[in-house]
Design a protein around this motif. Structure first.
Motif, mmCIF file in Angstrom:
data_model
loop_
_atom_site.group_PDB
_atom_site.id
_atom_site.type_symbol
_atom_site.label_atom_id
_atom_site.label_comp_id
_atom_site.label_asym_id
_atom_site.label_seq_id
_atom_site.Cartn_x
_atom_site.Cartn_y
_atom_site.Cartn_z
ATOM 1 N N GLN A 1 0.171 4.240 6.280
ATOM 2 C CA GLN A 1 -0.927 5.134 5.935
ATOM 3 C C GLN A 1 -2.033 5.068 6.974
ATOM 4 O O GLN A 1 -2.413 3.988 7.432
ATOM 5 C CB GLN A 1 -1.492 4.760 4.559
ATOM 6 C CG GLN A 1 -0.516 4.968 3.416
ATOM 7 C CD GLN A 1 -1.076 4.504 2.092
ATOM 8 O OE1 GLN A 1 -2.179 3.969 2.036
ATOM 9 N NE2 GLN A 1 -0.333 4.701 1.030
ATOM 10 N N ARG A 2 -2.584 6.209 7.346
ATOM 11 C CA ARG A 2 -3.683 6.251 8.310
ATOM 12 C C ARG A 2 -5.004 5.820 7.685
ATOM 13 O O ARG A 2 -6.005 5.675 8.397
ATOM 14 C CB ARG A 2 -3.805 7.671 8.886
ATOM 15 C CG ARG A 2 -2.780 7.951 9.959
ATOM 16 C CD ARG A 2 -2.617 9.428 10.234
ATOM 17 N NE ARG A 2 -3.783 10.100 10.780
ATOM 18 C CZ ARG A 2 -3.975 10.364 12.081
ATOM 19 N NH1 ARG A 2 -3.072 9.968 12.963
ATOM 20 N NH2 ARG A 2 -5.042 11.010 12.485
ATOM 21 N N SER A 3 -5.035 5.615 6.364
ATOM 22 C CA SER A 3 -6.258 5.171 5.700
ATOM 23 C C SER A 3 -6.431 3.653 5.758
ATOM 24 O O SER A 3 -7.460 3.132 5.320
ATOM 25 C CB SER A 3 -6.245 5.613 4.233
ATOM 26 O OG SER A 3 -5.130 5.070 3.553
ATOM 27 N N PRO B 1 -10.579 2.992 9.639
ATOM 28 C CA PRO B 1 -9.742 4.059 10.193
ATOM 29 C C PRO B 1 -10.567 5.271 10.569
ATOM 30 O O PRO B 1 -11.755 5.370 10.231
ATOM 31 C CB PRO B 1 -8.790 4.382 9.035
ATOM 32 C CG PRO B 1 -9.564 4.029 7.808
ATOM 33 C CD PRO B 1 -10.375 2.828 8.195
ATOM 34 N N THR C 1 -7.283 -0.017 7.290
ATOM 35 C CA THR C 1 -8.143 -0.521 8.357
ATOM 36 C C THR C 1 -7.270 -1.087 9.472
ATOM 37 O O THR C 1 -6.069 -1.342 9.273
ATOM 38 C CB THR C 1 -9.077 -1.626 7.850
ATOM 39 O OG1 THR C 1 -8.298 -2.790 7.533
ATOM 40 C CG2 THR C 1 -9.861 -1.169 6.622
ATOM 41 N N TRP D 1 -6.779 6.773 17.013
ATOM 42 C CA TRP D 1 -7.232 6.864 15.627
ATOM 43 C C TRP D 1 -8.304 5.835 15.301
ATOM 44 O O TRP D 1 -9.225 6.101 14.515
ATOM 45 C CB TRP D 1 -6.044 6.720 14.683
ATOM 46 C CG TRP D 1 -6.361 6.957 13.236
ATOM 47 C CD1 TRP D 1 -6.091 6.123 12.188
ATOM 48 C CD2 TRP D 1 -6.991 8.112 12.650
ATOM 49 N NE1 TRP D 1 -6.506 6.674 10.990
ATOM 50 C CE2 TRP D 1 -7.064 7.900 11.251
ATOM 51 C CE3 TRP D 1 -7.487 9.299 13.175
ATOM 52 C CZ2 TRP D 1 -7.623 8.828 10.376
ATOM 53 C CZ3 TRP D 1 -8.058 10.224 12.305
ATOM 54 C CH2 TRP D 1 -8.114 9.982 10.930
ATOM 55 N N TYR D 2 -8.208 4.631 15.876
ATOM 56 C CA TYR D 2 -9.171 3.575 15.585
ATOM 57 C C TYR D 2 -10.213 3.401 16.696
ATOM 58 O O TYR D 2 -11.079 2.539 16.594
ATOM 59 C CB TYR D 2 -8.442 2.250 15.341
ATOM 60 C CG TYR D 2 -7.610 2.270 14.076
ATOM 61 C CD1 TYR D 2 -8.184 1.981 12.835
ATOM 62 C CD2 TYR D 2 -6.265 2.614 14.108
ATOM 63 C CE1 TYR D 2 -7.435 2.027 11.671
ATOM 64 C CE2 TYR D 2 -5.502 2.666 12.943
ATOM 65 C CZ TYR D 2 -6.098 2.365 11.737
ATOM 66 O OH TYR D 2 -5.341 2.422 10.575
ATOM 67 N N GLY E 1 -1.825 12.383 6.765
ATOM 68 C CA GLY E 1 -2.403 11.070 6.497
ATOM 69 C C GLY E 1 -1.471 9.898 6.693
ATOM 70 O O GLY E 1 -1.689 8.840 6.098
ATOM 71 N N HIS E 2 -0.442 10.060 7.529
ATOM 72 C CA HIS E 2 0.501 8.963 7.760
ATOM 73 C C HIS E 2 0.787 8.795 9.245
ATOM 74 O O HIS E 2 0.624 9.724 10.044
ATOM 75 C CB HIS E 2 1.829 9.233 7.054
ATOM 76 C CG HIS E 2 1.773 9.088 5.571
ATOM 77 N ND1 HIS E 2 2.193 7.969 4.897
ATOM 78 C CD2 HIS E 2 1.332 9.937 4.612
ATOM 79 C CE1 HIS E 2 2.020 8.124 3.595
ATOM 80 N NE2 HIS E 2 1.493 9.324 3.400
ATOM 81 N N LYS F 1 -11.710 9.338 10.552
ATOM 82 C CA LYS F 1 -12.133 10.142 9.413
ATOM 83 C C LYS F 1 -12.316 11.591 9.861
ATOM 84 O O LYS F 1 -12.113 11.937 11.025
ATOM 85 C CB LYS F 1 -13.435 9.603 8.834
ATOM 86 C CG LYS F 1 -14.604 9.621 9.807
ATOM 87 C CD LYS F 1 -15.858 9.026 9.181
ATOM 88 C CE LYS F 1 -17.045 9.091 10.121
ATOM 89 N NZ LYS F 1 -18.275 8.525 9.515
ATOM 90 N N THR G 1 0.810 -1.204 0.000
ATOM 91 C CA THR G 1 0.000 0.000 0.000
ATOM 92 C C THR G 1 0.845 1.257 0.000
ATOM 93 O O THR G 1 0.369 2.338 0.302
ATOM 94 C CB THR G 1 -0.923 0.016 1.225
ATOM 95 O OG1 THR G 1 -0.135 -0.160 2.412
ATOM 96 C CG2 THR G 1 -1.966 -1.066 1.133
#
Length: 388
Positions: free
Chosen positions: A355-357, A123, A359, A334-335, A315-316, A125, A97
């Motif tokens: 990446q923070r995007s 993740p 899951t 974050w989660y 975003g990381h 949002k 990814t």
């Protein structure tokens, strides 16, 4: 150069690893020999970053090449450290990814154990709660672009995912205070009445006046925030972190990390100047420096990894020799999960980019067996040593 007989022995060990018949002692022996003779990091082409088997095959080719018994070329794309066996088993998804990950600790050979089936967690949002001066709240997650309202001397509007305050011309001088807060699993940004911009990480807040008057601009921050402050010679900008600490801004970009569960309050300067004040002393920061304040108000200044500090805004997650529990605290926020530990994982260190995007299950896949294993049960994540 090792004798041919010796090289043949390690070739045979590599074959046993490929066939999954190698013992723990033989695996340690193979790893020790490889690291002793390995002058460069193992290189994994991006086109092979799709499965553990592909990684293992590439690494075996490298071992065979080291033994002068098999020639293989690799196209440099991603460089990984010499703890190659752990990377091959654990970093596949993150590489696929667009990131990379490795850990630094005491590698103990462990069987590859699949993560227990569990419902995945998305993740975080964009989203936040705006608390107005009268105590009423607005959940911004559910509002459409263009929503607006007024508060005392300011117009408030939601524009392109950002909350924007603008002073009303000729409005009453009455000042009200609003609070923008992000729950766990949310982040948001705001343009303050003076044009300064603030990004809030998960589980954070900023309290601010609806218009800045007088001889200072004062806001209060909890959690983590990145600020780009608009210059004003007449009105200095100050950030109150708690009753003992303030940051005086002299036209700048900086990051404040002031979570209650972190060991220090950290102010990191990217550009301009800030003065960090405690009850006992003050420090004027230069770009690239970080002021750390302990609960006892002791203040120290050090050089900072600015990219790692501000990665959340872009975003990381970026970790640099980060302890496992510090990494997990970021994932908790974050989660929106709870993390529990079994003894033996405290000293594991991680470095890398994620990446923070992703899951949560993707993150677990990227970290699993890198000195620890993970089991997700609802919103509770259990972390155990990989050797158990």
């Amino acid at each position: 150069m090792p004798e041919k007989k010796e090289l043949l022995y390690y070739y045979q060990l590599a074959a046993k690893w490929e066939n999954r018949t190698i013992t723990a002692a033989e695996m340690q022996e193979l790893e020790a020999w490889y690291q002793q003779n390995q002058d460069h990091p193992v290189i994994i082409p991006a086109e092979l970053a799709v499965s553990e088997e592909a990684h293992q095959t590439q690494l075996l080719h490298k071992i065979y090449q080291q033994a002068h018994l098999h020639q293989a070329e690799a196209t440099p794309v991603k460089r990984l450290p010499q703890r190659w066996r752990w990377v091959a088993a654990a970093s596949v998804l993150v590489l696929a990814t667009g990131g990379y990950f490795w850990f630094k600790g005491n590698p103990t050979p462990a069987p590859q154990v699949a993560v227990a089936p569990a419902k995945d967690i998305a993740p975080g949002k964009e989203g936040a709660i705006l608390t107005l001066a009268d105590g009423s709240t607005v959940v911004l997650d559910s509002l459409q672009n263009g929503w607006g309202t007024t508060q005392q001397s300011a117009n408030i509007q939601l524009q392109n995912g950002q909350l924007k305050y603008e002073a009303q011309a000729g409005a009453s001088a009455a000042i009200a205070y609003n609070t923008l807060s992000t729950p766990r699993g949310r982040q948001f940004s705001i343009a303050l009445p003076d044009g300064s911009r603030v990004w809030l990480n998960a589980a954070s807040s900023i309290t601010f006046p609806t218009s800045f008057t007088g001889n200072e601009r004062l806001v209060s921050v909890t959690g983590e925030a990145y600020l780009e402050v608009a210059g004003s010679a007449k009105s200095p900008f100050r950030v109150r972190i708690n009753d003992k600490t303030t940051v005086e801004v002299l036209g700048t970009s900086f990051n404040i990390n002031a979570y209650d569960d972190e060991p220090v309050i950290a102010t990191t300067l990217l550009a301009g100047r800030v003065r960090v004040n405690t009850e006992a002393r003050a420090a004027l920061l230069k770009p690239g420096q970080q002021a750390q304040i302990t609960p006892q108000s002791a203040l120290t200044v050090k050089q900072a990894d600015v990219a790692a500090v501000t990665a959340w805004k872009d975003g990381h997650f970026i970790f640099s020799n980060t302890e496992l529990k510090e990494l997990m605290r970021q994932l908790e926020r974050w989660y929106d999960i709870e993390v529990a530990y079994k003894p033996g994982v405290e000293q594991i260190m991680f470095s890398g980019d994620m990446q923070r995007s992703l899951t949560l299950m993707q993150v677990i896949k990227g970290l699993d067996n890198m000195g620890a294993r993970f089991k997700l049960d609802g919103r509770k994540l259990l972390v155990t040593p990989a050797s158990l």
